[in-house]
Design an enzyme around this catalytic site. Structure first.
Site, PDB file in Angstrom:
ATOM      1  N   SER A   1       3.734  -1.042  -2.381  1.00  0.00           N
ATOM      2  CA  SER A   1       4.258   0.075  -1.678  1.00  0.00           C
ATOM      3  C   SER A   1       4.084   1.310  -2.754  1.00  0.00           C
ATOM      4  O   SER A   1       4.433   1.305  -3.970  1.00  0.00           O
ATOM      5  CB  SER A   1       5.749   0.090  -1.372  1.00  0.00           C
TER       6      SER A   1
ATOM      7  N   TYR B   1       1.502   6.547   0.545  1.00  0.00           N
ATOM      8  CA  TYR B   1       2.105   7.805   1.441  1.00  0.00           C
ATOM      9  C   TYR B   1       1.543   8.908   0.684  1.00  0.00           C
ATOM     10  O   TYR B   1       1.431   9.280  -0.391  1.00  0.00           O
ATOM     11  CB  TYR B   1       3.669   7.676   1.095  1.00  0.00           C
TER      12      TYR B   1
ATOM     13  N   THR C   1      -0.686   4.774   4.874  1.00  0.00           N
ATOM     14  CA  THR C   1       0.278   4.873   5.901  1.00  0.00           C
ATOM     15  C   THR C   1       0.021   5.905   6.836  1.00  0.00           C
ATOM     16  O   THR C   1       0.241   7.209   6.397  1.00  0.00           O
ATOM     17  CB  THR C   1       1.631   4.627   5.318  1.00  0.00           C
TER      18      THR C   1
ATOM     19  N   LYS D   1      -3.010   2.313   7.948  1.00  0.00           N
ATOM     20  CA  LYS D   1      -1.783   1.357   8.271  1.00  0.00           C
ATOM     21  C   LYS D   1      -0.999   2.141   9.047  1.00  0.00           C
ATOM     22  O   LYS D   1      -0.325   3.464   8.942  1.00  0.00           O
ATOM     23  CB  LYS D   1      -0.965   1.138   6.924  1.00  0.00           C
TER      24      LYS D   1
ATOM     25  N   HIS E   1       5.379  -0.081  11.738  1.00  0.00           N
ATOM     26  CA  HIS E   1       6.112   0.041  10.603  1.00  0.00           C
ATOM     27  C   HIS E   1       7.261  -0.870  10.821  1.00  0.00           C
ATOM     28  O   HIS E   1       8.496  -0.491  10.286  1.00  0.00           O
ATOM     29  CB  HIS E   1       6.651   1.621  10.564  1.00  0.00           C
TER      30      HIS E   1
HETATM   31  C1  LIG Z   1      12.805  -2.334   3.742  1.00  0.00           C
HETATM   32  C2  LIG Z   1      11.420  -1.860   4.268  1.00  0.00           C
HETATM   33  C3  LIG Z   1      10.639  -0.873   3.610  1.00  0.00           C
HETATM   34  C4  LIG Z   1       9.348  -0.695   4.001  1.00  0.00           C
HETATM   35  N1  LIG Z   1       8.757   0.347   2.999  1.00  0.00           N
HETATM   36  C5  LIG Z   1       7.624   0.703   3.569  1.00  0.00           C
HETATM   37  C6  LIG Z   1       6.702   1.516   2.804  1.00  0.00           C
HETATM   38  O1  LIG Z   1       7.013   1.803   1.681  1.00  0.00           O
HETATM   39  N2  LIG Z   1       5.394   1.825   3.149  1.00  0.00           N
HETATM   40  C7  LIG Z   1       4.851   1.407   4.378  1.00  0.00           C
HETATM   41  O2  LIG Z   1       3.532   1.743   4.523  1.00  0.00           O
HETATM   42  N3  LIG Z   1       5.575   0.416   5.015  1.00  0.00           N
HETATM   43  C8  LIG Z   1       6.630   0.007   4.518  1.00  0.00           C
HETATM   44  N4  LIG Z   1       7.624  -0.719   5.592  1.00  0.00           N
HETATM   45  C9  LIG Z   1       6.992  -1.535   6.846  1.00  0.00           C
HETATM   46  C10 LIG Z   1       6.273  -2.559   6.373  1.00  0.00           C
HETATM   47  O3  LIG Z   1       5.088  -2.500   5.614  1.00  0.00           O
HETATM   48  C11 LIG Z   1       5.591  -3.568   7.591  1.00  0.00           C
HETATM   49  O4  LIG Z   1       4.967  -2.535   8.457  1.00  0.00           O
HETATM   50  C12 LIG Z   1       6.717  -4.262   8.440  1.00  0.00           C
HETATM   51  O5  LIG Z   1       7.855  -4.394   7.602  1.00  0.00           O
HETATM   52  C13 LIG Z   1       6.226  -5.287   9.277  1.00  0.00           C
HETATM   53  O6  LIG Z   1       7.291  -5.646  10.025  1.00  0.00           O
HETATM   54  P1  LIG Z   1       8.139  -7.130   9.752  1.00  0.00           P
HETATM   55  O7  LIG Z   1       9.260  -6.475   8.819  1.00  0.00           O
HETATM   56  O8  LIG Z   1       8.815  -7.404  10.897  1.00  0.00           O
HETATM   57  O9  LIG Z   1       7.210  -8.095   8.905  1.00  0.00           O
HETATM   58  C14 LIG Z   1       8.675  -1.178   5.116  1.00  0.00           C
HETATM   59  C15 LIG Z   1       9.416  -2.034   6.061  1.00  0.00           C
HETATM   60  C16 LIG Z   1      10.949  -2.511   5.500  1.00  0.00           C
HETATM   61  C17 LIG Z   1      11.460  -3.397   6.206  1.00  0.00           C
END
Ligand SMILES: Cc1cc2nc3c(=O)[nH]c(=O)nc-3n(C[C@H](O)[C@H](O)[C@H](O)COP(=O)(O)O)c2cc1C
Length: 339
Positions: free
Chosen positions: A106, A129, A155, A212, A236
């Site tokens: 990330s 980002y 993203t 993404k 997301h």
């Molecule tokens: C705590 C947390 C932080 C996340 N931070 C980011 C991030 O910094 N950038 C991003 O593109 N997606 C972020 N996501 C989304 C994840 O990349 C991903 O799309 C998502 O968690 C997938 O779903 P799942 O948690 O059901 O497996 C985050 C998700 C969570 C739960």
């Protein structure tokens, strides 16, 4: 370690982290419908196994952007892993490398990018980002290229912050991050992010670029026209707009629109090897997991993430065998049927 399964894993992790971290990790946007929908939607695809196939040898290997991996389950970019465990993104990178898969780091990593990259010899992608200040975007893009990340996943589902209770990421969380010695990246959403900026990032980086957070087939078709490397079907984790078509159900149309030159990935609610098999049958090259590895990291650090990935591999191998599929690169589309 022996990790608890399913909901018990989340419950065990909840015991290990602060209440504000639990809220941040588990939460979604708005009324939060997409969190459960994402998980449930996978089971709307019923498996329809083939019988009488020699399944004595199963291969879960595939290639992603030309790199061979052992397991089509990638690590989704999630910010601030230090809230789960002090070894944070380094532990996750090592566990991904040990499982022979890809870690997508990330932008909001709690550890410096170069330290994470140095922790393994495995290919690593950077999630980007963008920033309204293109100088900030460029610094991230240049770091991705210069540090040896092998791809950039931009993203695109976050032109503005999700409709979350951002107060839950308030003073408590900032204080905790500071106490834990986290890197403090500033994430400023870019409401003007558009296709031209994607082209600019691709040209500047010289790296394969994936989008993404794609749900609409027209966006996948445009990605193909622009020569992008891939799209990740995602909402997301239900953290941006709530109540979208779940990624499991959005996937087939995106696969069709993306054509042969754009690799399609999917995340959101993937919890078991059977879900991975469904995604492969629907045309995804691989899946990504988010919350499950955060929970495993909280419970048992690197060993926890290693165990989780090992378990998903075993589940995938078993599901493949029982569905009469022997090769993860060649899963038949007709072994899933929409409920
Ligand atoms: C705590 C947390 C932080 C996340 N931070 C980011 C991030 O910094 N950038 C991003 O593109 N997606 C972020 N996501 C989304 C994840 O990349 C991903 O799309 C998502 O968690 C997938 O779903 P799942 O948690 O059901 O497996 C985050 C998700 C969570 C739960």
């Amino acid at each position: 370690v022996t990790l608890p399964h399913g909901d018990a894993l989340e419950a065990a992790a909840r015991e290990k982290v602060s209440p504000s971290t639990y809220a941040f990790y588990s939460g979604g946007s708005g009324p939060g419908r997409s969190i459960a929908d994402n998980v449930d939607a996978w089971s709307r695809w019923y498996l329809r196994p083939r019988a009488l196939v020699d399944v004595s040898k199963i291969s879960t290997k595939t290639t992603v952007l030309g790199a061979e991996i052992d397991l089509p389950v990638l690590i989704a970019p999630c910010g601030f892993n230090v809230l789960a465990h002090p070894d944070a993104e380094v532990a996750v990178a090592r566990a991904a490398a040990a499982a022979g898969t890809i870690h997508v780091l990330s932008t909001a990593s709690s550890i410096e990018y170069d330290e994470v990259i140095k922790a393994t010899d495995s290919p690593t992608w950077l999630q980007l980002y963008t920033d309204p200040d293109h100088g900030v975007t460029d610094a991230r893009v240049d770091a991705a290229r210069d540090l040896g990340f092998t791809a950039i996943a931009v993203t695109v589902d976050s032109p503005i912050a999700g409709m979350r209770d951002w107060d839950s990421f308030g003073a408590d969380m900032l204080a905790e991050l500071q106490r834990l010695g986290s890197r403090m990246p500033s994430v400023n959403f870019e409401a003007t992010l558009d296709w031209d900026e994607i082209d600019r990032i691709a040209a500047r980086s010289g790296l394969p670029v994936l989008l993404k957070g794609v749900l609409h087939p027209a966006d996948a078709a445009e990605a193909a026209r622009r020569g992008l490397a891939g799209v990740i079907v995602s909402n997301h984790g239900g953290r941006q707009v709530d109540g979208t078509l779940p990624p499991a159900l959005a996937l087939p149309d995106v696969v069709e629109a993306a054509g042969d030159d754009v690799e399609v990935y999917v995340d959101g609610g993937v919890r078991r090897g059977e879900d991975v098999l469904r995604a492969l049958a629907l045309g995804a090259r691989a899946v990504l997991i988010g919350r499950p590895y955060l929970w495993a990291l909280a419970v048992a650090g690197e060993a926890g993430v290693t165990e989780l990935l090992g378990r998903m591999r075993l589940e995938l191998e078993q599901a493949m065998a029982l569905a009469g599929q022997t090769d993860a690169t060649d899963v038949a589309g007709d072994i899933v049927v929409r409920a």
